[in-house]
Motif scaffolding. Structure first.
Motif, short mmCIF file in Angstrom:
data_model
loop_
_atom_site.label_atom_id
_atom_site.label_comp_id
_atom_site.label_asym_id
_atom_site.label_seq_id
_atom_site.Cartn_x
_atom_site.Cartn_y
_atom_site.Cartn_z
N HIS A 1 -9.71 -0.76 69.75
CA HIS A 1 -9.68 -2.11 69.18
C HIS A 1 -8.25 -2.54 68.89
O HIS A 1 -8.00 -3.48 68.15
N ILE A 2 -7.30 -1.77 69.45
CA ILE A 2 -5.88 -2.01 69.14
C ILE A 2 -5.08 -2.22 70.42
O ILE A 2 -5.31 -1.54 71.42
N PRO B 1 1.02 3.74 78.55
CA PRO B 1 -0.23 3.08 78.96
C PRO B 1 -0.20 1.61 78.51
O PRO B 1 0.45 1.29 77.51
N VAL B 2 -0.92 0.76 79.23
CA VAL B 2 -0.87 -0.70 78.95
C VAL B 2 -1.18 -1.00 77.48
O VAL B 2 -0.50 -1.80 76.84
N SER B 3 -2.18 -0.35 76.93
CA SER B 3 -2.60 -0.69 75.55
C SER B 3 -1.69 -0.06 74.50
O SER B 3 -1.78 -0.40 73.32
N GLY B 4 -0.82 0.87 74.92
CA GLY B 4 0.08 1.53 73.97
C GLY B 4 -0.12 3.03 73.98
O GLY B 4 -1.16 3.53 74.44
N LEU B 5 0.87 3.76 73.48
CA LEU B 5 0.76 5.23 73.40
C LEU B 5 -0.39 5.58 72.47
O LEU B 5 -0.54 4.98 71.40
N GLU B 6 -1.16 6.58 72.88
CA GLU B 6 -2.32 6.97 72.07
C GLU B 6 -1.88 7.35 70.65
O GLU B 6 -2.51 6.96 69.66
N ALA C 1 -5.06 -5.99 66.19
CA ALA C 1 -6.31 -5.23 66.01
C ALA C 1 -7.43 -6.26 65.93
O ALA C 1 -7.32 -7.24 65.18
N GLY C 2 -8.46 -6.02 66.71
CA GLY C 2 -9.55 -7.01 66.72
C GLY C 2 -10.73 -6.51 67.52
O GLY C 2 -10.77 -5.35 67.94
N ILE D 1 -9.61 -7.62 72.78
CA ILE D 1 -8.50 -6.71 73.12
C ILE D 1 -8.52 -6.43 74.63
O ILE D 1 -7.48 -6.44 75.29
N ARG D 2 -9.73 -6.24 75.18
CA ARG D 2 -9.83 -5.97 76.62
C ARG D 2 -9.25 -7.11 77.45
O ARG D 2 -8.52 -6.91 78.42
N SER D 3 -9.54 -8.35 77.05
CA SER D 3 -9.01 -9.51 77.79
C SER D 3 -7.50 -9.59 77.63
O SER D 3 -6.78 -9.90 78.60
N MET D 4 -7.03 -9.31 76.42
CA MET D 4 -5.58 -9.36 76.20
C MET D 4 -4.87 -8.30 77.04
O MET D 4 -3.76 -8.52 77.53
N LEU D 5 -5.55 -7.17 77.23
CA LEU D 5 -4.94 -6.10 78.04
C LEU D 5 -4.80 -6.50 79.50
O LEU D 5 -3.85 -6.11 80.18
N LYS D 6 -5.76 -7.34 79.97
CA LYS D 6 -5.65 -7.83 81.35
C LYS D 6 -4.35 -8.62 81.50
O LYS D 6 -3.60 -8.44 82.47
N VAL D 7 -4.09 -9.49 80.52
CA VAL D 7 -2.88 -10.32 80.57
C VAL D 7 -1.65 -9.42 80.53
O VAL D 7 -0.72 -9.56 81.33
#
Ligand SMILES: Cc1ncc(COP(=O)(O)O)c(C=O)c1O
Length: 399
Positions: free
Chosen positions: A92-93, A65-70, A251-252, A257-263
């Protein structure tokens, strides 16, 4: 013009000039000892490597997944709670291809043209160039040898402007090895309390390689209220000897984090799946494996400092973490080698040292502090001694 204005402003790394020359000399058959490396010579723990092999064998190698493995985000969340007493739920990660990509994601998703980012010099080479790539303006705040490179908070107050968006702090520091004291962090926190629009990027990539264990260590631990505008950056490259695995995390606040995930979703999709599975095991390593690593590094640091002290004219700082020392070579500037070559600056010093003695070190100007050099002690003790002896011969030949 075909190329962007932004790319025109980005300066090529002086580090690469030295590494290109080192590679050329190696191809010519010279034996180069490198004190230029930004990575440990050690290998990751056995269980990290066997996990990666197992994952490949089992075919668990699809996109993560984009944000990383759960499971990795859960392990990071536990780590932040257990070791840093900070609560960051998994949303938040963000997990990225190294701490570098975390920083880039954060800057690219927040900087508008003309926004300023305060960077403490000497700094890690990539901060100012990333800021420029994002259309921002790096504002450099010098720290000095006299204070062992702690941040001068009076100067910090003065450099803040209406356009300041971020303050980047990096402790333990590359290239100086300085660890910011709780007093320094407390004073920074006080200033930031008065400037509610400024965010902090706290780069903690060398977190585990810390020889002095101040407590509390982290700006969020000092001032909980700042948590809503701090991005913690960390990763596996340095503490877990996993540079080439390309794995880091941030972590923030959720909205950042949501905006960073878009990138991330539109650039690299996700970090390497195999490395992520292995990262879960890395986070389970016992404290004893880090104390072994610290023992090795402390010993090497001691050897390097002892050898450096034998070199007349080289003035060293007091490193407290990471695996670098950052001596001044000011004494040699303007002086000549026996064949008349003038040591005009740190770059000439490094080039001549490499050409004449086969020792690679990094010029301080790469880190925004000229007439210094960065020496890495991420190499075997015998090579540290040999390299320092050769450096002594080189320095003694400058008159
Ligand atoms: C201060 C600092 N931050 C971040 C990084 C990025 O590390 P990585 O992308 O390998 O996690 C480095 C690497 O040298 C570094 O020195």
């Amino acid at each position: 013009m075909f190329f962007s204005y932004k790319i025109k402003d980005v300066t090529p790394s002086k580090t690469s000039m030295i590494s290109d020359l080192a590679s050329k000399l190696k191809r010519e058959g010279k034996e180069i000892i490198s004190m230029a490396a930004g990575e440990l010579d050690l290998s990751p723990e056995k269980n990290i490597k066997s996990k990666a092999i197992e994952v490949i064998k089992n075919g668990n190698t699809k996109y993560a997944p984009v944000s990383g493995l759960e499971e990795l985000k859960e392990a990071i969340s536990r780590k932040l709670m257990d070791e840093n007493s900070l609560s960051y739920p998994t949303d938040h990660i963000i997990v990225s291809n190294g701490g570098k990509q975390v920083i880039y994601n954060a800057l690219v998703s927040t900087i508008n043209p003309g926004d300023e980012v305060i960077i403490i010099s000497p700094y890690w080479v990539s901060y100012p160039e990333m800021v420029k790539l994002c259309g921002g303006v790096p504002k450099i705040l010098k720290s000095d040898r006299e204070s062992n490179y702690q941040i001068n908070v009076e100067k910090l107050k003065k450099i803040i402007s209406k356009k300041t968006k971020w303050l980047i702090i990096n402790s333990p520091n590359n290239p100086t090895g300085t660890v910011y004291s709780p007093e320094t962090l407390r004073k920074i926190a006080e200033i930031l309390t008065e400037h509610s629009k400024i965010w902090v990027l706290s780069d903690e990539i060398y977190e585990k390689l810390n020889f002095i264990h101040h407590s509390p260590r982290n700006i969020v631990n000092i001032q909980k209220a700042l948590k809503k505008r701090v991005l913690l950056v960390n990763g596996f490259s340095k503490s877990y000897c996993m540079t080439g695995w390309r794995l880091g995390y941030g972590a923030g606040p959720k909205r950042l984090i949501r905006s960073m995930l878009k990138v991330q979703s539109q650039s690299t999709s996700a970090a390497n799946t195999i490395a992520q599975f292995a990262g879960v095991d890395a986070l389970e390593l016992s404290d004893s494996s880090f104390s072994d690593l610290l023992t090795i590094l402390k010993r090497r640091q001691k050897i390097m400092l002892k050898e450096i002290q034998k070199i007349n004219g080289l003035l060293t700082n007091r490193p407290e973490g990471a695996f670098y020392i950052f001596p001044s070579i000011n004494f040699f500037i303007g002086k000549k080698l026996m064949d008349g070559t003038v040591i005009k600056d740190d770059l000439v010093f490094c080039k001549e040292l490499l050409k004449r003695k086969n020792i690679a070190v990094v010029p301080g100007s790469s880190f925004g502090e000229k007439n210094c050099i960065r020496l890495s002690y991420a190499l075997k003790a015998k090579d540290i001694i040999l390299a320092c002896n050769k450096m002594k011969e080189f320095c003694d030949s400058i008159e």
